[in-house]
Motif scaffolding. Structure first.
Motif, PDB file in Angstrom:
ATOM      1  N   VAL A  14       0.878  -1.173   0.000  1.00 13.26           N
ATOM      2  CA  VAL A  14       0.000   0.000   0.000  1.00 13.26           C
ATOM      3  C   VAL A  14       0.914   1.222   0.000  1.00 13.26           C
ATOM      4  O   VAL A  14       1.708   1.414   0.938  1.00 13.26           O
ATOM      5  N   VAL A  71      -5.003  -2.073   6.731  1.00 12.48           N
ATOM      6  CA  VAL A  71      -3.666  -2.658   6.634  1.00 12.48           C
ATOM      7  C   VAL A  71      -3.408  -3.573   7.826  1.00 12.48           C
ATOM      8  O   VAL A  71      -2.897  -4.698   7.686  1.00 12.48           O
ATOM      9  N   SER A  74       4.127  -1.058   3.479  1.00 15.47           N
ATOM     10  CA  SER A  74       3.561   0.280   3.298  1.00 15.47           C
ATOM     11  C   SER A  74       4.543   1.334   3.788  1.00 15.47           C
ATOM     12  O   SER A  74       5.583   1.008   4.384  1.00 15.47           O
TER      13      SER A  74
END
Length: 695
Positions: A516, A528, A540
């Motif tokens: 992400v 997440v 991420s």
């Protein structure tokens, strides 16, 4: 005159709209699965025609669909009877949107073709009947397309450029690249700051934007006429010759002509005329006919007012210098061009202030932005080829007091992704990251400010994890590098497809590993975390100054602490420092205060290496003693002590101290180790770590 046309003045019947949508599909103006959207979105044929044209649907196909619907003949108009101009005023015809092309004096029938179907749909019966009564004629209507309208000209005026001598001064009222792009030229001065413009397709919405742009920036008024493509291209060739441009590839070709008296064939060389397609060539070397460019080349193009070449040369030079960004900044008396090289901005050239509008227009054309919109920022992109590099250029414009500033970010699409150890991740930090990404689930966070290399680190991890047995999906804004074998998705928040929306969809795609691009809000942070807890490895980024700051930041985003302790595998924090040029580096002495700071930071690490430091003196290979950049890192793992601090929502300072006590090497320590090895300088390390906990 078919009465049916005039009965369609205000078509509000859904049945007619549905029939019309069917003809649109038949002609290929819309797809079969778009019929429902057309029927729901528009209340009438008039609205549908306007809406489809505004969204870029093919004008000719819409015209043909309407011709079939209304049983009006569609013709390829290729002539105009000169007698028609004596029958009806061109301005009157222009008002109603038709092109008179033939008149039969015996039957007194005037044949006219509509190119502008918008006006045909809203045709006023009484007005047409009034015209017939006034001129004592009868109308017979047809519909034509762009080709017919181009050949015949519009009722607003047909420009005959064939025998005109057009001065360079008049042509230059519109920059060459704009004229070539839209097949439109300014060819005559008709009054004080008033000029005539000839175009192949005066009805093109983009051309209308261009006219507004030229009028605003050149402080002139333009009257638009139609001309044939053949005539306009001849004028464009003259324009290019006046600019001193050479043909694509810079080569001359020979042709043979028959001798009229001797019967022999003489070889003649063609004039140097640039191919118009050359001005949209993505390969910069072919476009400029140069393998390398210099600042002097940019200056030469500027003096010749050759804007396309100037922009291309600036991009090519930036690529040669390994610049990450090009800044084009307007000021009162000059336009400043700067490159960001190894993280530092430096001046390249100053250009005349009057050039900013044309430079911005060229960049907007390449990146498909609105030419006439100068009040708000715009974002776009385009690709070029520079040497062996395919460069994805992200464009951002920003209105300033003296014009629009342009920043172009250069991303190499075919760049081979570096390994983590080549990025600067080594030692204990490398081992911790390898252990974290070997787990089948959990969150791997990369933190740091904008431009610190977070995404590149995650890309390198993804490249290592990319195997046929796993499904990897990324959500990015934007997609910076293309990775083979990985499903990369561009999120578009402006249409309601953000990271959170994309993440929900990706979770239904049976992923093993997800990336992400950034955790920006509570919803994305929560998704997440839950994805990591339900068997997925999630990578991420987060904007924090150091690794410890990531955990309180996630508290603030409403993620429960007990979830974090289970979900987080590792937090990586990083900065980029400039590499010392290995060709010209030399050992240097550092001040005692700096030596004290280095010894203080490294005292806990029990290093045996002698404290030697280096700096580049500058050579033909580097940029002021530096060549490229490398990362300095700190890697935090979730130890029992840190888990306890997280559960009690302790501060970033408390978490940082606990991580250091458990053996974490800080970014400053990692930087000093690289400085001792001669990879970077102490000054660089102090510069980029001055805002972190160590400083």
């Amino acid at each position: 005159m078919p009465d049916k046309i005039l009965d369609l003045k205000k078509d509000t019947q859904k049945a007619d709209l549905e029939r019309f949508a069917g003809f649109l599909v038949e002609e290929g103006a819309i797809k079969q699965d778009e019929i429902s959207a057309v029927r729901e979105k528009y209340a009438s044929i008039a609205e549908a025609v306007k809406g489809l044209l505004l969204t870029g649907s093919d004008h000719d196909l819409i015209n043909k669909a309407y011709a079939n619907f209304a049983s009006i003949p569609f013709i390829d108009l290729d002539f105009i009877d000169s007698a028609v101009e004596q029958i009806i005023d061109p301005e009157v015809a222009k008002k109603f949107g038709f092109i008179p092309f033939s008149y039969d004096s015996n039957s007194k029938v005037l044949q006219a073709a509509f190119f502008d179907v918008e006006k045909l749909v809203e045709l006023d019966r009484q007005a047409i009947e009034g015209l017939q009564d006034k001129f004592k004629i009868r109308f017979e209507f047809f519909i034509t397309g762009a080709r017919g309208a181009s050949a015949a000209g519009s009722a607003g005026g047909v420009a005959d450029l064939g025998k005109r001598e057009i001065s360079s001064e008049i042509l230059k009222k519109m920059p060459y690249d704009l004229a070539n792009k839209f097949k439109a030229v300014i060819y005559d001065k008709t009054g004080d700051r008033k000029y005539s413009l000839a175009a192949v397709n005066p009805s093109d919405q983009k051309l209308k934007e261009l006219v507004l742009f030229v009028e605003k920036n050149s402080k002139i008024k333009l009257e638009v006429h139609r001309a044939s493509l053949e005539q306009i291209e001849k004028v464009l060739q003259k324009y290019a010759r006046d600019l001193g441009a050479s043909p694509a590839g810079g080569e001359e070709q020979e042709r043979s002509d028959s001798g009229s008296q001797s019967g022999k064939q003489d070889s003649k060389k063609e004039e140097k005329v640039p191919e118009v397609s050359r001005y949209e060539n993505e390969d910069l070397a072919q476009f400029l006919n140069k393998e390398k460019v210099t600042v002097e080349d940019i200056k030469t193009y500027a003096n010749a007012d050759r804007i396309p070449e100037l922009v291309a040369a600036a991009i090519m030079l930036a690529s040669e210098f390994r610049a990450s960004d090009i800044h084009i900044e307007p000021f009162e008396k000059a336009v400043r061009v700067r490159f960001r090289i190894d993280g530092e901005l430096g001046d390249v050239i100053l250009l005349p202030a009057t050039m900013i509008a044309n430079i911005v227009a060229r960049v907007k054309i390449l990146s498909k932005l609105k030419l006439d919109e100068q009040r708000i920022p715009q974002d776009g992109r385009f690709d070029v080829v520079a040497g062996k590099r395919i460069i994805d250029i992200r464009v951002s414009t920003l209105p300033t007091v003296f014009g629009e500033k342009v920043v172009m970010r250069l991303l190499t699409k075919n760049k081979e992704m570096e390994k983590l150890e080549d990025l600067g991740l080594e030692g204990l930090g490398y081992d911790k990251v390898m252990e974290a990404i070997a787990k089948p689930h959990g969150v791997v966070l990369s933190t740091g400010p904008t431009g610190s290399g977070k995404t590149t680190t995650l890309y390198s991890i993804l490249t290592r994890l990319n195997k046929p047995q796993v499904n990897i999906v990324t959500l990015e804004d934007p997609v910076e590098y293309e990775l083979q074998g990985i499903n990369q998705v561009q999120v578009k928040p402006q249409i309601g497809f953000g990271f959170a929306d994309g993440l929900r969809s990706v979770l239904r795609q049976d992923p093993n590993i997800m990336m992400v691009g950034e955790i920006r809000d509570s919803e994305t942070a929560e998704l997440v975390t839950h994805a990591a807890l339900t068997g997925h490895l999630v990578l991420s980024t987060l904007h924090t100054n150091d690794s410890a700051g990531a955990l309180p930041r996630l508290f603030n985003l409403k993620v429960e602490p007990f979830l974090l302790t289970s979900a987080i595998n590792v937090v990586i924090a990083q900065r980029l420092v400039r590499r010392v040029c290995q060709k010209c580096r030399e050992e240097i002495e550092v001040p005692q205060s700096v030596m004290f700071e280095v010894k203080k930071e490294l005292s806990k690490l029990n290093l045996s290496s002698p404290l030697k430091f280096y700096k580049g003196k500058g050579c033909d290979r580097c940029n002021n003693g530096f060549s490229g950049r490398i990362g300095i890192f700190e890697v935090l793992t979730m130890t029992p002590e840190i888990e306890n601090l997280v559960l009690n929502k302790k501060t970033a300072d408390d978490i940082f101290k606990a991580a250091v006590n458990s053996g974490m090497i800080t970014m400053r320590q990692d930087g000093f180790i690289k400085a001792i090895k001669g990879v970077t300088t102490v000054d660089e390390v102090l510069r980029v770590t001055s805002v972190t906990k160590e400083g």
